[in-house]
Each structure stands twice: as structure tokens, then as C-alpha cells.
Write a protein that holds these residues in place. Structure first.
Motif, PDB file in Angstrom:
ATOM      1  N   VAL A 196      -0.986 -12.837  17.125  1.00 17.63           N
ATOM      2  CA  VAL A 196      -0.324 -12.096  16.054  1.00 17.63           C
ATOM      3  C   VAL A 196       0.803 -11.267  16.664  1.00 17.63           C
ATOM      4  O   VAL A 196       0.635 -10.628  17.705  1.00 17.63           O
ATOM      5  N   ASN A 197       1.956 -11.279  16.017  1.00 18.44           N
ATOM      6  CA  ASN A 197       3.092 -10.481  16.469  1.00 18.44           C
ATOM      7  C   ASN A 197       3.509  -9.538  15.335  1.00 18.44           C
ATOM      8  O   ASN A 197       4.555  -9.680  14.724  1.00 18.44           O
ATOM      9  N   GLY A 198       2.647  -8.581  15.040  1.00 21.18           N
ATOM     10  CA  GLY A 198       2.868  -7.646  13.943  1.00 21.18           C
ATOM     11  C   GLY A 198       1.843  -7.853  12.849  1.00 21.18           C
ATOM     12  O   GLY A 198       1.484  -8.992  12.526  1.00 21.18           O
ATOM     13  N   TRP A 199       1.357  -6.781  12.265  1.00 22.88           N
ATOM     14  CA  TRP A 199       0.314  -6.880  11.239  1.00 22.88           C
ATOM     15  C   TRP A 199       0.469  -5.777  10.201  1.00 22.88           C
ATOM     16  O   TRP A 199       1.083  -4.745  10.451  1.00 22.88           O
ATOM     17  N   THR A 200      -0.082  -6.039   9.039  1.00 26.54           N
ATOM     18  CA  THR A 200      -0.098  -5.074   7.935  1.00 26.54           C
ATOM     19  C   THR A 200      -1.496  -5.049   7.350  1.00 26.54           C
ATOM     20  O   THR A 200      -2.083  -6.109   7.073  1.00 26.54           O
ATOM     21  N   VAL A 201      -2.042  -3.859   7.187  1.00 29.23           N
ATOM     22  CA  VAL A 201      -3.377  -3.692   6.618  1.00 29.23           C
ATOM     23  C   VAL A 201      -3.264  -2.891   5.332  1.00 29.23           C
ATOM     24  O   VAL A 201      -2.609  -1.841   5.301  1.00 29.23           O
ATOM     25  N   GLY A 202      -3.877  -3.398   4.270  1.00 29.19           N
ATOM     26  CA  GLY A 202      -3.905  -2.684   3.005  1.00 29.19           C
ATOM     27  C   GLY A 202      -5.327  -2.401   2.584  1.00 29.19           C
ATOM     28  O   GLY A 202      -6.258  -3.133   2.953  1.00 29.19           O
ATOM     29  N   LEU A 203      -5.511  -1.341   1.827  1.00 31.42           N
ATOM     30  CA  LEU A 203      -6.833  -1.042   1.288  1.00 31.42           C
ATOM     31  C   LEU A 203      -6.686  -0.201   0.029  1.00 31.42           C
ATOM     32  O   LEU A 203      -5.634   0.362  -0.247  1.00 31.42           O
TER      33      LEU A 203
END
Length: 519
Positions: free
Chosen positions: A456-463
Motif C-alpha cells: 500500500v502506498n497511502g491509505w484512508t480510514v473512515g468510521l
């Protein structure tokens, strides 16, 4: 440092993290320095040190390689020890040729002779109620430590006068006390290391005493202000100390050297000049701490996997509490890598700003640490609880990541195999996120693990948070609302690897179900 003016305030926000662990409380090992026989490469010369604004990687050896197993920590710790001696504190000599003494229910005497020189000093003993032999906490200087709570928990108190071993108020070429009677008034070793040497000699006498009154295998150390600096160094440099508890130690104690200039804490030049606490060689770094090959997060990590409980005061900037919290967070990464994350605590969530006051907030964790690491009858988890007004961010200082260390008998996991965690494996492709939550009435802290099935080259987490719940503080991630993205140093995750970030909130979080998408 001297006692600064009193300032009081109410902490309106705190960060509270219960650190997970894989190992129980660690008994102190039976030798002062278990890495003494390690083959350590030649240390760099002062003039050859590069400038590095970031905290040195605690896992990177002098030869440039990183440790990959827990067994390698012994010799990596020895490298940190010798770098700290050369550039920060001065050398701590090995056990002298002769150490003798006596232990009674009221006092300890220590007699030392080495190469034709001799010295002696004493310490007063206070026993708790009950039947011994008792564990004991060495209390430096006689103020700031909650001795009543220590004895109520079942540990004796050894009242240690550091000035008998290394006297303040003397110049660097006229050092005095029991240490300097042996090693010379012009010794380049500073007072903090001399005080450490003195406590090691007390433990030598305890070991010889037969253990009928005090147990030599269950010794802690604590002290406040300048004596907190001493407690910090004592615990780092003697692996027989089972529990280290510095209080409001300030500059030359727990706060990272690199952070002190920007925080408004007592300056490095002031701490170096006020008393000869630090070794003579540190004078080369008072204006350029970025050139130091070590910093205090590594010195705190030298205590690992033994018990460490750092108590701090967020109301007095001169003490450098923000920088101290960064040191604790950095050391906690070493503890976690060694599978001993449960054994470190940091607490600056206190309402009373009086310097070296006995605080109700610390009483319970203090006694929990004594039961766990000295009596060995408890298993309470370590807690990192940082007041928001003195909240440091490790992400601002570290450009390294924490490795997954293999055991001494098996190779470490490769980047293509999932790490040995209890979290569910990531899905086939992309990334996944899982949450662990530590909640209390009115607030919580969440730790989010981002795992990668493929690189992975960058990530976004939502909740989604329940109504009435809000995020108030975030670390190791950027945040927009309840959407979190990577920061510079943790965006790249190898296949099978993971990174973690966290946030603090108000209200009740319920069950968090974060989602992850990869860039």
C-alpha cells in the motif's frame, strides 16, 4: 533544577492509552549489565557526528543494520548504553574490587574500595507493616515521592542521600562524594551517573545480605525533580532495578534533548551549567542536540522490558513535559517490539501544578506498579495518560517504524507473511482496519491498526461515531472529520504489514467498525 514557581491549572483534556502486552511483569535480572560482554563497534568521534533533527532509531545498530529478533536487543541496548556514557552522562564504572556492608531494619551501610582508594556511605531504611523479607524502593533526596503509599503497598523505603555519593555545588574539576573519592575529583562522569553507581553498590550489599530483611531481586527507584533525573538514569543503567519511577524530572531527565529548545523548558546549557549533573562531554551538545547519536527515548528504552512508570507535571513548561511524553512514546515502541508493552506507563494527567506534590492521581498506578513489578502479585496493564496541554507527538520526531521482532529461536516474519497478531488478516487486496478502544466515563482512546494484503502506498480510514461523540486529538494520522489519512512516514505498508494510529474522543464510542481504502 531548582523548584520553579508554582502554577496551577485544570487539565481539560487528557490522552489515555492502555498499552497491550504479550509478556508478564519482568523480574530484574541478576546482573547490573547483561550486555557487558557484547562486541560493540568503535563509537564515533564527536567531530564526526552527523546532524539529525529526528530521534535516532532505537532499533538501528551502530553498523547501520536493524535488529530483527528480541535476543538482539541485549547488545543493541549495550550500544545505547555506551553511546550515552560517552556523549551524555560519563562512564559508569563496573563493580569495584571490594563492596561490603550491612543491612538492618533501619539502615544500610556501604563500604567500597578500589585500586587503593576507599569510600563509604549509608542509607536509612523504613519497613512496611507485615513480615519480610520486603521488596524496597530507593527514594532519592527525601521529597516528592509518596512514601506512605509505597509502604502501604508492601514495599520498604530506602532513603538514599545522593549528595553523599556525588555532591552538588562543586565545579567540574572539583567533584566530591563517595564516587569521586574512588574515581577522582576531575572524573568526567556527571553526578547523575555517580548517583546511579551508588544505588548499584547498595544493591551489591543487598545481594550479600542473605535477603532476610530486604529482597535484592525486587528493588525499585524513585525521586522528584533533580532526583527524578537521578531515578531515570539509575533505572536505565542497572538491570537489577525492577521498577523505575522518575517524577517531574525535567531537562537532563526524561524530556528528549531535541525537544527541549522548542518547548521553553530549562535550556540544555542551563541544565549543564547549573550543576555537573551531565557528563563533561555533553558540553559539546548544549547548542546542537541534533548531533547527539542518542536521545532520552532510547535511554528510557534501556529499562525495557522491566517496569517503567514516568510521572510528570503538565503545568510547568520549564520541566519539558511535552518532550518527556515524546520520550515515553518512543520508549513504548521498544517495549511493544519486545512484547512487553504492558510494562511501561506515563502519566501527566494531574490537576495540581505544584512541583513535586504527592498526587492522588498517581496513588493507584503507583501501588499497581509496585504490586506487579516488586511484589509480583498483580498484572495491571501499563497506561500512557498524557494531558493535552503537554501532548507530544512521536510522529513529529520519528522517521522510523517499529519492527516486528522475532523470538531468539525463530527468524522474524518476512514482509510477505502476516505479522503474528490477534487482529484478523487483511482481505485479499487493498487494506483493512481494526479498532481497539480504551474507554472511561465521558471519554475514550481508540487505536486503529491498518493492515495491508498487498503493498500500500497511502491509505484512508473512515468510521462512523455515535451521536454525541467527538474526536478531540489525533496522532500518527491526518484527520478531516472522522476520515483519517496517513502521514508522511507511515503511508507505505509492505504486503502483510501494518501501521497504527490513534485518536482521543469524548462521549461513548460504542463498537467502532473502521473501513480502509488504499491509494
Amino acid at each position: 533544577m531548582t523548584r520553579p514557581p508554582i502554577r496551577t491549572a485544570i487539565v481539560t483534556l487528557l490522552a489515555c492509552v492502555t498499552v497491550a502486552a504479550a509478556l508478564p511483569a519482568q523480574a530484574a535480572v541478576g546482573v547490573e549489565d547483561e550486555g557487558a560482554n557484547c562486541a560493540v563497534p568503535a563509537l564515533p568521534d564527536t567531530g564526526a557526528l552527523p546532524t539529525n533533527a529526528k530521534l535516532p532509531d532505537p532499533f538501528r545498530k551502530i553498523d547501520g543494520t536493524r535488529i530483527s529478533t528480541r535476543a538482539e536487543w541485549t547488545c543493541r541496548r549495550e550500544e545505547i548504553k555506551r553511546l550515552s556514557e560517552k556523549f551524555v552522562y560519563g562512564e559508569k564504572p563496573a563493580k569495584p574490587q571490594s563492596v561490603t556492608g550491612t543491612v538492618s531494619s533501619s539502615s544500610i551501610t556501604v563500604n567500597v574500595s578500589h585500586q587503593g582508594r576507599s569510600s563509604s556511605f549509608t542509607a536509612r531504611v523504613e519497613l512496611p507493616s507485615g513480615t519480610g523479607p520486603f521488596p524496597a524502593v530507593v527514594v532519592l533526596g527525601g521529597f516528592g515521592a509518596d512514601t506512605a503509599s509505597i509502604k502501604a503497598a508492601g514495599a520498604a523505603v530506602i532513603n538514599y542521600d545522593p549528595y553523599a555519593v556525588g555532591k552538588e555545588g562543586t565545579g567540574r574539576t572539583n567533584k566530591q562524594g563517595a564516587f569521586y573519592s574512588i574515581y577522582g575529583a576531575t572524573s568526567p562522569t556527571g553526578l547523575l551517573m555517580a548517583w546511579s553507581w551508588g544505588v548499584s553498590r547498595i544493591i551489591d550489599v543487598l545481594e550479600q545480605s542473605g535477603g532476610s530483611i530486604l529482597r535484592a531481586d525486587a528493588t525499585g527507584v524513585t525521586g522528584c525533580s533533580r532526583f527524578g533525573k537521578g531515578a531515570f538514569v539509575i533505572g536505565a543503567f542497572d538491570q537489577r532495578i525492577a521498577l523505575t519511577m522518575p517524577i517531574e524530572s525535567g531537562t537532563a531527565g526524561a524530556p528528549i534533548f531535541r525537544g527541549v529548545p522548542g518547548e521553553g523548558a530549562q535550556s540544555l546549557s542551563s541544565a549543564y551549567g547549573e550543576q555537573p549533573w551531565l557528563g563533561d562531554a555533553f558540553g559539546s551538545f548544549t547548542g546542537s542536540p541534533q548531533r547527539l547519536p542518542v536521545d532520552t527515548h532510547q535511554i528510557a528504552a534501556m529499562v525495557a522490558p522491566r517496569g517503567l512508570f514516568i510521572m510528570d507535571n503538565p503545568h510547568i513548561a520549564n520541566l519539558g513535559p511535552r518532550s518527556a511524553s515524546v520520550a515515553a512514546l518512543g520508549a513504548a515502541e521498544v517495549y511493544k517490539a519486545l512484547g512487553a508493552g504492558d510494562n511501561i506507563s506515563y502519566w501527566s494527567d494531574v490537576s495540581d501544578g505544584t512541583h513535586c506534590a504527592n498526587r492522588a492521581e498517581w496513588r493507584t498506578p503507583l501501588q499497581q506498579n509496585i504490586r506487579k513489578h516488586l511484589l509480583r502479585t498483580g498484572s495491571d496493564p501499563g497506561v500512557i495518560r498524557i494531558a493535552s496541554k503537554a501532548q507530544g507527538r512521536l510522529a513529529d520526531w520519528a522517521d522510523w517504524t517499529t519492527p516486528v521482532l522475532g523470538s531468539s529461536s525463530t527468524p522474524p516474519p518476512s514482509p510477505t507473511t502476516p505479522p503474528p497478531t490477534t487482529a484478523p488478516p487483511p482481505p485479499v487486496g487493498g487494506c483493512s482496519a481494526t479498532a481497539s478502544v480504551n474507554a472511561w466515563t465521558g471519554g475514550f482512546v481508540a487505536t486503529i491498526r491498518v493492515s495491508a494484503a498487498t503493498a500500500v502506498n497511502g491509505w484512508t480510514v473512515g468510521l462512523t461515531l455515535p451521536a454525541g461523540t467527538a474526536v478531540t486529538n489525533t496522532w500518527n494520522a491526518n484527520r478531516t472529520g472522522t476520515t483519517f489519512t496517513n502521514v508522511t512516514f507511515n503511508g507505505q505498508i509492505p504486503a502483510g504489514g501494518y501501521v497504527e494510529f490513534g485518536f482521543q474522543g469524548t462521549g461513548s464510542p460504542g463498537s467502532l467498525s473502521p473501513t480502509c481504502s488504499a491509494a
